[in-house]
Design a protein around this motif. Structure first.
Motif, PDB file in Angstrom:
ATOM      1  N   ASP A 297       0.958  -0.788  -0.089  1.00 56.13           N
ATOM      2  CA  ASP A 297       0.392  -0.295  -0.078  1.00 56.13           C
ATOM      3  C   ASP A 297       0.442   1.207  -0.182  1.00 56.13           C
ATOM      4  OD1 ASP A 297       1.368  -0.453   2.433  1.00 56.13           O
ATOM      5  OD2 ASP A 297      -0.789  -0.008   3.250  1.00 56.13           O
ATOM      6  N   LYS A 298       1.950   0.680  -0.323  1.00 59.01           N
ATOM      7  CA  LYS A 298       3.387   2.189   0.229  1.00 59.01           C
ATOM      8  C   LYS A 298       3.987   2.082  -1.392  1.00 59.01           C
ATOM      9  CE  LYS A 298       2.659   3.163   4.557  1.00 59.01           C
ATOM     10  NZ  LYS A 298       2.019   2.275   5.158  1.00 59.01           N
ATOM     11  N   SER A 326      -6.979   5.061  -3.702  1.00 61.79           N
ATOM     12  CA  SER A 326      -7.134   6.045  -2.838  1.00 61.79           C
ATOM     13  C   SER A 326      -6.531   5.236  -1.556  1.00 61.79           C
ATOM     14  CB  SER A 326      -9.077   5.954  -2.609  1.00 61.79           C
ATOM     15  OG  SER A 326      -9.353   4.794  -2.490  1.00 61.79           O
ATOM     16  N   LYS A 327      -6.657   3.304  -1.410  1.00 61.10           N
ATOM     17  CA  LYS A 327      -5.706   3.095  -0.340  1.00 61.10           C
ATOM     18  C   LYS A 327      -4.284   2.783  -0.579  1.00 61.10           C
ATOM     19  CE  LYS A 327      -9.234   0.113   0.482  1.00 61.10           C
ATOM     20  NZ  LYS A 327     -10.509  -0.798   0.479  1.00 61.10           N
ATOM     21  N   THR A 329      -0.245   4.900  -0.811  1.00 60.33           N
ATOM     22  CA  THR A 329       0.343   5.874  -0.008  1.00 60.33           C
ATOM     23  C   THR A 329       1.238   6.397  -1.551  1.00 60.33           C
ATOM     24  OG1 THR A 329       0.159   6.304   1.816  1.00 60.33           O
ATOM     25  CG2 THR A 329       1.887   7.598   1.050  1.00 60.33           C
ATOM     26  N   PHE A 331       4.912   8.150  -2.733  1.00 59.52           N
ATOM     27  CA  PHE A 331       5.943   8.574  -2.185  1.00 59.52           C
ATOM     28  C   PHE A 331       6.612   8.902  -2.940  1.00 59.52           C
ATOM     29  CE2 PHE A 331       5.586   6.148   1.571  1.00 59.52           C
ATOM     30  CZ  PHE A 331       5.079   7.528   2.447  1.00 59.52           C
ATOM     31  N   ALA A 351      -5.107   9.048  -4.749  1.00 59.96           N
ATOM     32  CA  ALA A 351      -3.894   8.308  -3.913  1.00 59.96           C
ATOM     33  C   ALA A 351      -3.529   9.618  -2.588  1.00 59.96           C
ATOM     34  CB  ALA A 351      -2.594   7.765  -5.086  1.00 59.96           C
ATOM     35  N   LYS A 352      -2.825   9.122  -1.768  1.00 53.45           N
ATOM     36  CA  LYS A 352      -2.555   9.873  -0.923  1.00 53.45           C
ATOM     37  C   LYS A 352      -0.684  10.078  -1.815  1.00 53.45           C
ATOM     38  CE  LYS A 352      -0.944   9.959   4.149  1.00 53.45           C
ATOM     39  NZ  LYS A 352      -0.448   9.639   5.649  1.00 53.45           N
ATOM     40  N   ILE A 354       3.149  11.675  -0.752  1.00 53.28           N
ATOM     41  CA  ILE A 354       4.123  12.973  -0.382  1.00 53.28           C
ATOM     42  C   ILE A 354       5.004  12.630  -0.759  1.00 53.28           C
ATOM     43  CG2 ILE A 354       5.425  12.290   1.676  1.00 53.28           C
ATOM     44  CD1 ILE A 354       3.353  10.383   3.222  1.00 53.28           C
TER      45      ILE A 354
END
Length: 378
Positions: A297-298, A326-327, A329, A331, A351-352, A354
């Motif tokens: 999930d990352k 949406s789930k 992350t 970078f 997406a989250k 960072i």
């Protein structure tokens, strides 16, 4: 009175692989004597390792099994094997290998199972009647700084080649690894003699031995300098790689994410190549797959060209269903001038995001410093 090993257990180097030991017979080269080593019975490798961690002794002991390692020495008399002596031996589980002199007067074991080069039983000499002549640790054979310079793995020190008896049968000759700056599968070695009657250690060629010691000192100095530089880099604020290359960006991504969220949830890393590279196309596929097919999930993404990464993200995101990430992350290593465009391109995916700004120093996490160097270390 030379002897050879009929049954040989290969010593591990950088990667350790230890199968459970079994009873092994070592026969002299003239086939006039043999020694059979029977290990202490272990329930399983896992049980042994777990007990070691918990400091339970004897580690991994099999219920109802032999609780000590033992040796039985036999001589061939009138075409029949006759036992000369049988006794427990000093190894916790079993030695790694053994030699026996052709007259059966001396048997020598080498190292401990799952601990090549460690402990007090690196070389153990048994004389008449199985009497212990001497048990030597590695520091009885080579200096402590020399040991530090030798190749190490998780559970072993790669310190020797295959031992042999001297031509007159009065000593064991051990080829000792000469340290080098990088691991070598066939390292240079120098012979060291261990007298059977006393366990006294001596160099066969004093000048060559001194040269080996000097090499060890130089290698250790290089290791210390490397470790100091690595520590300084670990403690220093993280900035973009000094070299714009794939491996360096993978390293940057892993370290940057670890500094932000710790080491317990490391994401996959993907680096987009330069558009003009002959193998560029596949790296676009990597970016697509990292975002859409990752089981994690990352994910962490960088590129050798920031503007091109933005273009690729725009292309990939445009083909994805709304909020399909949406789930996840993500970078992304991008400077401020390209971050807004990437954020806009990825907005519909949910997406989250960072930002890993390569121009903004990322400090080291105190918890990581504590884990690696101990609390309060800097």
């Amino acid at each position: 009175m030379a002897a050879v090993l009929i049954s040989v257990m290969t010593a591990p180097s950088c990667a350790d692989s230890w199968i459970l030991p079994t009873a092994t017979t070592y026969t002299s080269c003239g086939a006039h004597a043999r020694v059979t080593i029977t290990p202490r019975d272990l329930d399983s490798q896992l049980g042994y390792f777990e007990d070691k961690v918990r400091k339970v002794a004897p580690a991994g002991q099999k219920k109802g099994g032999a609780r000590v390692a033992s040796a039985r020495l036999e001589r061939l008399v009138a075409n029949r094997w006759q036992m000369v002596w049988e006794r427990p031996i000093v190894n916790d589980v079993a030695p790694v290998s053994a030699l026996i002199r052709d007259d059966g007067n001396y048997a020598v074991t080498f190292d401990d199972w799952h601990g090549l080069g460690y402990g007090p039983n690196v070389v153990v000499i048994y004389g008449a009647g199985g009497k212990l002549v001497r048990a030597l640790g590695l520091s009885d054979i080579v200096p402590a700084d020399y040991i530090k310079a030798l190749p190490h793995s998780v559970s072993s020190i790669h310190w020797r080649g295959d031992p042999r008896f001297s031509a007159d049968g009065q000593s064991i000759v051990i080829p000792v690894v000469i340290p080098s700056e990088s691991f070598a599968s066939n390292p240079a070695m120098i012979d060291v003699a261990v007298e059977l009657a006393s366990g006294k250690v001596s160099a066969i060629d004093a000048n060559a031995w001194e040269a080996a010691l000097e090499t060890g000192r130089k290698v250790l100095a290089g290791q210390i300098a490397y470790e100091a530089a690595a520590k300084a880099a670990f403690l220093a604020p993280l900035l973009r790689p000094k070299i714009n290359a794939e491996r360096e960006w993978h390293d940057y991504l892993r370290e940057a994410v670890a500094r932000l969220i710790g080491d317990d949830d490391t994401p996959s890393t993907t680096v987009l190549r330069l558009p003009g590279a002959s193998d560029y196309a596949v790296s676009e596929t990597w970016v697509h797959d990292a975002l859409t097919e990752s089981y994690a999930d990352k994910v962490a993404i960088a590129s050798l060209s920031e503007p091109n990464l933005v273009s690729v993200l725009q292309k990939v995101a445009a083909k994805l269903p709304a909020r399909s990430l949406s789930k996840v992350t993500v970078f992304i290593a991008l400077s401020d001038e390209n971050w807004a465009a990437a954020g806009e391109a990825m907005r519909r995916t949910g997406a989250k995001l960072i930002q890993l700004n390569p121009d903004k120093p990322i400090p080291q996490r105190p918890k990581r410093i504590g884990r690696r160097y101990g609390p309060g270390r800097d």
